[in-house]
Design a protein around this motif. Structure first.
Motif, PDB file in Angstrom:
ATOM      1  N   PHE A   1       0.841  -1.200   0.000  1.00 56.23           N
ATOM      2  CA  PHE A   1       0.000   0.000   0.000  1.00 56.23           C
ATOM      3  C   PHE A   1       0.876   1.249   0.000  1.00 56.23           C
ATOM      4  O   PHE A   1       1.822   1.369   0.757  1.00 56.23           O
ATOM      5  CB  PHE A   1      -0.995   0.000   1.165  1.00 56.23           C
ATOM      6  N   ARG A   2       0.539   2.165  -0.890  1.00 61.29           N
ATOM      7  CA  ARG A   2       1.282   3.421  -1.041  1.00 61.29           C
ATOM      8  C   ARG A   2       0.509   4.528  -0.335  1.00 61.29           C
ATOM      9  O   ARG A   2      -0.592   4.887  -0.753  1.00 61.29           O
ATOM     10  CB  ARG A   2       1.448   3.752  -2.525  1.00 61.29           C
ATOM     11  N   PHE A   3       1.074   5.062   0.743  1.00 60.97           N
ATOM     12  CA  PHE A   3       0.344   6.099   1.466  1.00 60.97           C
ATOM     13  C   PHE A   3       0.872   7.492   1.139  1.00 60.97           C
ATOM     14  O   PHE A   3       1.990   7.671   0.681  1.00 60.97           O
ATOM     15  CB  PHE A   3       0.298   5.834   2.968  1.00 60.97           C
TER      16      PHE A   3
ATOM     17  N   ASN B   1       0.217 -12.625 -12.710  1.00 63.84           N
ATOM     18  CA  ASN B   1       1.154 -13.724 -12.496  1.00 63.84           C
ATOM     19  C   ASN B   1       1.353 -14.081 -11.034  1.00 63.84           C
ATOM     20  O   ASN B   1       2.136 -14.982 -10.717  1.00 63.84           O
ATOM     21  CB  ASN B   1       2.526 -13.358 -13.087  1.00 63.84           C
ATOM     22  N   ALA B   2       0.647 -13.364 -10.127  1.00 62.53           N
ATOM     23  CA  ALA B   2       0.912 -13.568  -8.703  1.00 62.53           C
ATOM     24  C   ALA B   2      -0.246 -13.019  -7.873  1.00 62.53           C
ATOM     25  O   ALA B   2      -0.964 -12.121  -8.323  1.00 62.53           O
ATOM     26  CB  ALA B   2       2.209 -12.856  -8.304  1.00 62.53           C
ATOM     27  N   PRO B   3      -0.420 -13.534  -6.656  1.00 61.82           N
ATOM     28  CA  PRO B   3      -1.401 -12.949  -5.734  1.00 61.82           C
ATOM     29  C   PRO B   3      -0.823 -11.687  -5.097  1.00 61.82           C
ATOM     30  O   PRO B   3      -0.507 -11.649  -3.898  1.00 61.82           O
ATOM     31  CB  PRO B   3      -1.623 -14.074  -4.713  1.00 61.82           C
ATOM     32  N   PHE B   4      -0.688 -10.659  -5.903  1.00 63.31           N
ATOM     33  CA  PHE B   4       0.022  -9.432  -5.500  1.00 63.31           C
ATOM     34  C   PHE B   4      -0.739  -8.223  -6.008  1.00 63.31           C
ATOM     35  O   PHE B   4      -1.193  -8.202  -7.155  1.00 63.31           O
ATOM     36  CB  PHE B   4       1.443  -9.434  -6.076  1.00 63.31           C
ATOM     37  N   ARG B   5      -0.865  -7.213  -5.138  1.00 66.49           N
ATOM     38  CA  ARG B   5      -1.579  -5.988  -5.527  1.00 66.49           C
ATOM     39  C   ARG B   5      -0.898  -4.772  -4.893  1.00 66.49           C
ATOM     40  O   ARG B   5      -0.470  -4.808  -3.740  1.00 66.49           O
ATOM     41  CB  ARG B   5      -3.036  -6.072  -5.065  1.00 66.49           C
ATOM     42  N   VAL B   6      -0.797  -3.677  -5.648  1.00 59.59           N
ATOM     43  CA  VAL B   6      -0.391  -2.388  -5.082  1.00 59.59           C
ATOM     44  C   VAL B   6      -1.624  -1.497  -5.051  1.00 59.59           C
ATOM     45  O   VAL B   6      -2.485  -1.568  -5.945  1.00 59.59           O
ATOM     46  CB  VAL B   6       0.741  -1.710  -5.880  1.00 59.59           C
ATOM     47  N   ILE B   7      -1.698  -0.662  -4.025  1.00 56.99           N
ATOM     48  CA  ILE B   7      -2.897   0.154  -3.859  1.00 56.99           C
ATOM     49  C   ILE B   7      -2.572   1.455  -3.154  1.00 56.99           C
ATOM     50  O   ILE B   7      -1.806   1.481  -2.184  1.00 56.99           O
ATOM     51  CB  ILE B   7      -3.985  -0.635  -3.094  1.00 56.99           C
ATOM     52  N   ASN B   8      -3.119   2.547  -3.647  1.00 55.05           N
ATOM     53  CA  ASN B   8      -2.975   3.843  -2.989  1.00 55.05           C
ATOM     54  C   ASN B   8      -3.870   3.918  -1.757  1.00 55.05           C
ATOM     55  O   ASN B   8      -5.015   3.452  -1.783  1.00 55.05           O
ATOM     56  CB  ASN B   8      -3.407   4.983  -3.922  1.00 55.05           C
ATOM     57  N   ILE B   9      -3.362   4.540  -0.701  1.00 58.18           N
ATOM     58  CA  ILE B   9      -4.221   4.945   0.411  1.00 58.18           C
ATOM     59  C   ILE B   9      -4.108   6.456   0.525  1.00 58.18           C
ATOM     60  O   ILE B   9      -3.152   7.000   1.081  1.00 58.18           O
ATOM     61  CB  ILE B   9      -3.841   4.260   1.734  1.00 58.18           C
ATOM     62  N   GLY B  10      -5.066   7.132  -0.063  1.00 60.74           N
ATOM     63  CA  GLY B  10      -5.102   8.587  -0.073  1.00 60.74           C
ATOM     64  C   GLY B  10      -6.501   9.038  -0.449  1.00 60.74           C
ATOM     65  O   GLY B  10      -7.247   8.296  -1.091  1.00 60.74           O
TER      66      GLY B  10
ATOM     67  N   SER C   1      -5.146   8.771  -6.621  1.00 60.95           N
ATOM     68  CA  SER C   1      -6.430   8.264  -7.089  1.00 60.95           C
ATOM     69  C   SER C   1      -6.887   7.222  -6.072  1.00 60.95           C
ATOM     70  O   SER C   1      -6.204   6.215  -5.871  1.00 60.95           O
ATOM     71  CB  SER C   1      -6.313   7.600  -8.464  1.00 60.95           C
ATOM     72  N   PRO C   2      -8.041   7.430  -5.425  1.00 58.18           N
ATOM     73  CA  PRO C   2      -8.530   6.458  -4.446  1.00 58.18           C
ATOM     74  C   PRO C   2      -9.485   5.430  -5.043  1.00 58.18           C
ATOM     75  O   PRO C   2     -10.113   4.668  -4.295  1.00 58.18           O
ATOM     76  CB  PRO C   2      -9.263   7.352  -3.444  1.00 58.18           C
ATOM     77  N   ASP C   3      -9.599   5.390  -6.367  1.00 59.45           N
ATOM     78  CA  ASP C   3     -10.637   4.571  -7.000  1.00 59.45           C
ATOM     79  C   ASP C   3     -10.524   3.086  -6.651  1.00 59.45           C
ATOM     80  O   ASP C   3     -11.526   2.427  -6.375  1.00 59.45           O
ATOM     81  CB  ASP C   3     -10.601   4.757  -8.516  1.00 59.45           C
ATOM     82  N   LEU C   4      -9.318   2.544  -6.693  1.00 57.78           N
ATOM     83  CA  LEU C   4      -9.158   1.120  -6.398  1.00 57.78           C
ATOM     84  C   LEU C   4      -9.454   0.849  -4.925  1.00 57.78           C
ATOM     85  O   LEU C   4     -10.094  -0.160  -4.590  1.00 57.78           O
ATOM     86  CB  LEU C   4      -7.744   0.660  -6.761  1.00 57.78           C
ATOM     87  N   LEU C   5      -9.002   1.732  -4.035  1.00 60.34           N
ATOM     88  CA  LEU C   5      -9.286   1.576  -2.612  1.00 60.34           C
ATOM     89  C   LEU C   5     -10.787   1.540  -2.354  1.00 60.34           C
ATOM     90  O   LEU C   5     -11.290   0.695  -1.599  1.00 60.34           O
ATOM     91  CB  LEU C   5      -8.644   2.726  -1.826  1.00 60.34           C
ATOM     92  N   VAL C   6     -11.513   2.434  -2.996  1.00 58.69           N
ATOM     93  CA  VAL C   6     -12.968   2.477  -2.829  1.00 58.69           C
ATOM     94  C   VAL C   6     -13.614   1.221  -3.396  1.00 58.69           C
ATOM     95  O   VAL C   6     -14.529   0.634  -2.799  1.00 58.69           O
ATOM     96  CB  VAL C   6     -13.553   3.735  -3.493  1.00 58.69           C
TER      97      VAL C   6
END
Length: 339
Positions: free
Chosen positions: A177-179, A254-263, A303-308
């Protein structure tokens, strides 16, 4: 749930651990108690966590592989949340090796141990600094992030890439998670808000870099903690891939991996931030305008779209609410700690 959290004597780790402990979870905290800033603050945070019977604290460095492995093995966690790091964008210009040791070698130790113990969900704290001076706003997780402005940002991007490779090879579900510019009570002394409050109470001038033309997507600490806890229950898998709109989800193919913004996606101009602080403290600031510091970026904008889409929420605390709570805490706690 059983959580293993690195960096529990730090700003974010303390708040996250305390929230989980209050909710009845079991937390093992791991912290090196480095002297990057005044240890009295870290000791006070630790003392607050030690009051909970379901908290276990371990003092050791991330680079100490044997100590880290022993601590995780004893904790038997469902989730590892890796927050410990050498922080500070500007300090990375002075002491880059500290970032190599903690953010790369220490983080590799974490992902390697998560592989060995087959942890159900590994969560890694990354940063908005990864986006560098990206001209496209808001910053979206799928944006190219290959032009770091500091070694701090480079070390965090390296951590993300290492973790993805391990998630692919060993199938450990991993969220990075990218804060974005986190602030609030119990924050670090080197953070702008605390430096501003301290200077204003002493009737001293505050230093304003970039001639005040920068903007930041500020995130109040309680909002960040809420998002982390919500995401901890969503270990990346094809079962929770977000299909609409197309291209929104960063879940790896290719993996159970996700990056996500927290903002929150609501950047605030630096001068508006200062004016909000002035209104809350009831006094004007004395200002020294300075050029942009090396490694700084002109703006951050999440962009908080994925978090939402994943959690149904995003950071919503207003700047006025967050700054007011921070000022009140500072007056009650920070000065008595002589920081």
């Amino acid at each position: 749930m059983r959580y293993f959290i690195t960096g529990t004597a730090g700003f974010i780790g303390f708040h996250l651990a305390r929230r989980l402990l209050r909710e009845g979870h079991t937390v093992t905290g791991y912290d090196g108690m480095t002297a990057y800033y005044n240890l009295r603050l870290k000791e006070a945070r630790n003392a607050g966590l030690a009051q909970f019977p379901n908290f276990t604290g371990v003092q050791a460095m991330l680079e100490d592989r044997a100590a880290l492995e022993q601590a995780v093995d004893a904790a038997k966690p469902d989730v590892i949340i890796h927050l410990a790091a050498q922080a500070g964008v500007r300090y990375s210009l002075e002491n880059p090796k500290a970032y190599l040791d903690s953010n790369l070698i220490g983080s590799w130790n974490i992902v390697e141990i998560a592989r060995q113990l087959q942890i159900g969900h590994l969560m890694l704290a990354s940063t908005s600094s990864i986006y560098g001076a990206n001209p496209q706003v808001p910053f979206r997780e799928m944006d190219r992030a290959d032009e770091p402005m500091t070694f701090y940002a480079a070390s965090k991007k390296g951590m993300e890439l290492m973790a993805h490779s391990y998630a692919h090879l060993y199938k450990v579900p991993t969220t990075a998670f990218r804060f974005f510019t986190v602030y609030g009570p119990w924050g670090r002394p080197d953070m702008a808000l605390f430096k501003f409050i301290k200077a204003m109470l002493a009737d001293e001038a505050i230093e304003i870099y970039g001639e005040g033309k920068m903007s930041r997507d500020f995130t109040y600490i309680d909002d960040l903690v809420d998002s982390i806890i919500r995401l901890s229950a969503i270990a990346p898998s094809e079962d929770n891939r977000v299909s609409m709109p197309e291209g929104l989800d960063t879940l790896s193919h290719n993996a159970p991996f996700r990056v996500i913004n927290i903002g929150g996606g609501q950047p605030i101009a630096l001068m508006d931030f200062i004016e909000t602080l002035e209104a809350i403290m009831g006094q004007p600031t004395k200002r020294v305008m300075l050029p942009m510091q090396q490694g700084d970026v002109p703006r951050t904008f999440a962009s908080p779209d994925l978090l939402v889409a994943l959690t149904g929420s995003k950071p919503m605390t207003s700047l006025e609410q967050g700054v007011k709570a921070t000022v009140e805490w500072y007056r009650e706690h920070y000065q008595p700690l002589a920081l």
